[in-house]
Design a protein around this motif. Structure first.
Motif: not given
Length: 367
Positions: A40-66
């Motif tokens: 039905d010509n749906v070009t985009s939609f929003t979804i919570l990030p826990k339902h899709i794949w996310l890149p594991d981008i972390v901060v290397y010099n973070s003080v807390g847990e990466a």
């Protein structure tokens, strides 16, 4: 990319910086592609990030847990081409090497290194869309001024594989107005008082009191400065060196004052009123005085090295004597009796001269 929002805190003692960012990530997921005509010509939609794949981008010099934030409530935007956009506000607490040499006129360069933790460069290639951070939404900080930002992509090999990361650099400068009013100017005024201790004479009892008071004020000032700088031995700020040098001068003035009072007086408590100098003190002063005053060895005076001969006497003429006698009579009439005339004085002088000449001739003839 990262859009800097606010500098929350810069802890110079623990060398940590806390900054609020807007993190904007985009990636392509081949499993999230579809034909809009079939849906039905749906070009985009929003979804919570826990339902899709996310890149594991972390901060290397973070003080807390990466860790990868997947449980957030901010949804991601998925397009029919498989492009996924996820923009979230994040707070990064990272380590930052603090340079304190020019405190409170110092400039800090903090870096934030982000990259994939588990995926190599062949699987996840990180690219930065800007040359630096976006600063159009930056909130002005009262203590730190944002000078410059930059971003550099790096590829580093860890032996078994290569990984890509992006290093963001943030250059911030301290605003010195607060420290000038509460630290720099009071320190300068205290040092001006410290210089007055060298102007008071050692006999004054207030000199020692002033020196001790200034020393205590400088010690308190050093405690205030130590609250704003990290406790390390790698660098010493110029402000601390300045205070230490001032404390050394005050201690030197106090030590010299006590030494002078001890050498000047006697063993009793009334040594301040002793006026007769000690022979050892006189010798010590003559020995080290030229070294302290001119910074060199004592040199004998040129006039004292030459032997002085007898002072020649200038003959006095009778006319000058008569003129001076007249002046003395005008100012003080009791000088020479009136019955004594200059003719008599002249005759007396000439007779004595002839008598001396006759005695010399007789002595030469007898010889």
């Amino acid at each position: 990319d990262l859009a800097i929002q606010q500098i929350i805190n810069v802890d110079v003692r623990t060398e940590q910086v806390t900054i609020l960012f807007w993190r904007r990530m985009q990636w392509t997921d081949d499993y999230l592609q579809w034909d809009p005509a079939e849906f039905d010509n749906v070009t985009s939609f929003t979804i919570l990030p826990k339902h899709i794949w996310l890149p594991d981008i972390v901060v290397y010099n973070s003080v807390g847990e990466a860790r990868v934030e997947k449980d957030g409530l901010i949804p991601a935007m998925v397009h029919h081409s498989g492009r996924v956009s996820w923009n979230v506000p994040v707070i990064y607490v990272t380590t930052c090497r603090i340079t304190i040499k020019l405190f409170p006129y110092d400039t800090q360069n903090c870096s934030i290194k982000v990259g994939s933790w588990a995926h190599s460069a062949a699987t996840v290639a990180i690219e930065n869309r800007r040359g630096g951070m976006q600063t159009s939404f930056f909130t002005v900080n009262g203590e730190w001024d944002l000078k410059d930002t930059s971003a550099v992509k790096n590829t580093q090999s860890y032996g078994y594989d290569s990984f890509t990361d992006v290093t963001y650099s943030i250059v911030i400068a301290r605003r010195p107005l607060f420290y000038e009013k509460n630290l720099v100017i009071p320190t300068f005024l205290i040092n001006m008082l410290a210089s007055l201790t060298f102007l008071l004479p050692p006999e004054s009892g207030e000199k020692i009191s002033l020196a001790i008071t200034v020393f205590l004020a400088l010690s308190l000032n050093m405690l205030v400065i130590s609250e704003y700088i990290p406790a390390n031995s790698l660098q010493t700020p110029i402000a601390s060196k300045y205070c230490l040098f001032s404390m050394f001068l005050v201690c030197l003035s106090l030590w010299l004052s006590v030494l002078v009072l001890n050498l000047q007086g006697s063993e009793s408590a009334s040594y301040l009123y002793s006026s007769k100098p000690n022979e050892r003190v006189s010798r010590l002063a003559r020995a080290i005085g030229p070294w302290l005053l001119v910074g060199g060895s004592p040199r004998p005076a040129a006039a004292s090295s030459r032997k002085r001969g007898p002072i020649p006497l200038k003959p006095i003429k009778l006319a000058d004597f008569e003129r001076s006698h007249q002046l003395q009579q005008q100012t003080s009439p009791v000088c020479i009796p009136n019955h004594v005339t200059f003719e008599k004085i002249e005759n007396h002088v000439m007779s004595n001269s002839n008598h001396v000449n006759q005695s010399a001739a007789a002595a030469a003839a007898a010889a």
